[in-house]
Write an enzyme that holds these catalytic residues in place. Sequence first.
Site, PDB file in Angstrom:
ATOM      1  N   ASN A 206      -6.615  -2.316   2.212  1.00 10.54           N
ATOM      2  CA  ASN A 206      -6.837  -3.920   2.326  1.00 10.54           C
ATOM      3  C   ASN A 206      -8.072  -4.091   2.342  1.00 10.54           C
ATOM      4  O   ASN A 206      -8.951  -3.519   3.215  1.00 10.54           O
ATOM      5  CB  ASN A 206      -6.169  -4.544   3.389  1.00 10.54           C
ATOM      6  CG  ASN A 206      -4.557  -4.492   3.245  1.00 10.54           C
ATOM      7  OD1 ASN A 206      -4.141  -4.599   2.065  1.00 10.54           O
ATOM      8  ND2 ASN A 206      -3.743  -4.641   4.119  1.00 10.54           N
TER       9      ASN A 206
ATOM     10  N   ARG B   3       0.934  -1.205  -0.075  1.00  6.05           N
ATOM     11  CA  ARG B   3      -0.050   0.105   0.125  1.00  6.05           C
ATOM     12  C   ARG B   3       0.856   1.131  -0.139  1.00  6.05           C
ATOM     13  O   ARG B   3       0.691   2.228  -0.791  1.00  6.05           O
ATOM     14  CB  ARG B   3      -0.931   0.080   1.096  1.00  6.05           C
ATOM     15  CG  ARG B   3      -2.064  -1.060   1.095  1.00  6.05           C
ATOM     16  CD  ARG B   3      -3.087  -0.949   2.168  1.00  6.05           C
ATOM     17  NE  ARG B   3      -2.225  -1.504   3.491  1.00  6.05           N
ATOM     18  CZ  ARG B   3      -2.619  -1.481   4.619  1.00  6.05           C
ATOM     19  NH1 ARG B   3      -3.918  -0.628   4.937  1.00  6.05           N
ATOM     20  NH2 ARG B   3      -2.024  -1.879   5.727  1.00  6.05           N
TER      21      ARG B   3
END
Length: 776
Positions: free
Chosen positions: A36, A18
């Site tokens: 997520n 990320r």
Amino acid sequence: MKTSKIFVEGIVQGVGFRPNIYRIAIKNNIKGYVKNQGNVVEIVAQGSKKDSDKFIQELVDEKPPVAKINSVKTEEIANEKEYISFEILKSSSEVSGSSVIPPDLAVCDNCLNEMRDKSNFRYNYPFIACTDCGPRFTVIKDIPYDRENTTMDEFPLCEECIEEYTNPLDRRYHAEATCCDKCGPLLRLYNSNSKEYIITDKPKYISTSKEIVKKAAHLLDVGNILAIKGIGGTHLVASVTDKKTSKTLRKCLNRLNQPFAVMSPDIETIETYAKLSENEKNSLKSIERPIVVVKKSKDYYFEDSVAPVLHNIGVMLPYSPFHHMLFEHTDSPAYIMTSANIPGEPMMIENKDIMENLSKIADYFLLHNRKIVNRCDDSVIRYVNNHPSFIRRSRGYAPSPYNISKYTTNKNILALGPELDVTFAIVKEGLCYISQHIGNTNKFKTYQFLQEAITHLMNITATKEYDIIACDMHPQFFTTKLAHELREIYNCPVTTVQHHHAHGAVLGYDNNIDEFVFIAADGVGYGEDHSAWGGEIFYTNMDSFERLGSLIPQKMPGGDISTKYPIRMLTSILKQEYDENKLKSLLIADYKDYFQYGEAEIDNVLKQLNSDLNVGTSTSTGRILDSISVALGICGERTYEGECSMKLESIAIKGDNSLEIPYEIKKENKIPRLDTSKLLKEVIELKKSGEKIANIGKASQIALSKGLSEIAIEIAEKTGVKTIGGTGGVFYNEAISKTIKDNVESNGYKFIQHKNSCAGDGSLSLGQAIIASKRI
């Protein structure tokens, strides 16, 4: 302006994926978010078409080094909202897709440099980690992979750590295992009375990690045995050069001959006692850090009791920070590092269990207070024909999935493996997640571990139900019984898979081929005729298989006891070639001591064979190699799996090519079978004539290999296939594997072997899953 929603599946959690997306987005003027979502990473990217296309390309091309992307699904969406920035959003508990967190990885160079930097606040901190390294699988409790879903939730971050953890531009952004000595796990050193061993006069828990590790290294170097709790379990650690210590460790563990693995600080040190190929060096240095089985060099100088009789030894490099710290405080070239468990049972992971159960073995305990959710043994690799073959696929690899989508529709499958060298597999959306090494499910605690591990892997793969459960064909295996118990719970069918068919399926998958002939050579696999197979030649198209050749069946007096004491097997094999009185005289004169009860047992075994009372049959290659081993006086009792044949290999490697042992292939109902009785008679006669044991050992392995490959070539010619493979534990034997490969290739056929899976039973669950997928 273009707005895209992107779903990325693969190993994309816990690897800095990320923040990496964040950095790529900022660089390409992309607005939106990344988060997520259960088992995938979801991205909304808004920007010009040119910037958006470049962003999507770079998220694949510039992924973090540990990440693995299985798929990227992109859809353009209406611009209902205009984003003003790019953000990393809080993870969602919703489940989508089939991703999984990565396995545990060795400490990275960046962390090691920081750990050794006196100006860094993590100087000498033995639990240093970042998004590129450290524990993952062993600490995760639930998905998504966020700190509160790991055992690190017990260690709230300090101000310095939280600053890194919340900074998207930092390498420790959402590195869930990140911590320091102010906020993370700490080491303790105990003596065998479970009392903390105070290193300094400072209060409890204050003694620095450096002092503790330095003291531990000193204790090892003066001959003590330490139990050291690591990332996925506990090692018993001892000196490799202290004869008394290694023998004491063997006696306490009741592992009289089983080789110990060792850990050395670096490649250069390993090369002082072992020979390394470039492939072996690369595996040793890889982020997975497996044990690699390598050849001892002529300068090998460890105590004989470390790896008795064998020509090779399992070695590994440090993979945790405190392993590196340990070697900074010693001149020892290596330490024995063996799993701390009661034989046949799982490794110990709870501090209380470690101290209570190992108090009569370990002199000291180096423990920490971070909980281990999933125990995970060290992985073991051996190179055969310059290709890696897993002996055990576990730490560093599990539960990374295999993509078997070509075989399966969108079905959920559970495959339970064999019984002794068990892994299990869960198939979801075309990905097959193989568990860590489970072990011998004959043992109650290991059987419990299997069930707990299934529940946990279901949880972190978000699997709620199954469409089918696969198991071995053997009706008495505990895994077979468990399959039928789980059938009632999940209301789904059970499919049984023949042991060697599963072996063949793994071999085919590993080489991306569906139709071939293969030799299955191992200890035992339950056959369709209810006998023990293990020296077979099959044709398969993956869906089905035909057994078209084998070794001749041999009687096993007493059943499984013949595997522990191979002299009983040898007696049965020779009975086909010798008059009973002559055989009895031979056994009394040369082999009486290999029988537990001497001459009386010889009479009983012969009576058993004559009456067929408690006598099974087997075509096992493993039993033949064991019989050669005892016939040559190399090994008369199996105290660990594969011992007799492994010691035969180590003696045979010293032999020359001066001998050639003839072999005979018989036809029984048009099925070619290699006559192993004649082969063993030749071995006996050569030994009696005074030939060198090493030369006989080498010649007998070659004869067996040529016989098996000749049958395989004949079957390949009849079936019209151009590829012949080898699978089963016998194919860890370099001489046998090479002889078969050379013979196959010299006759114009392609030879295939395992590349990313176990030749032995450790990958059997993968084969079961593939076959079950095709049956669905």
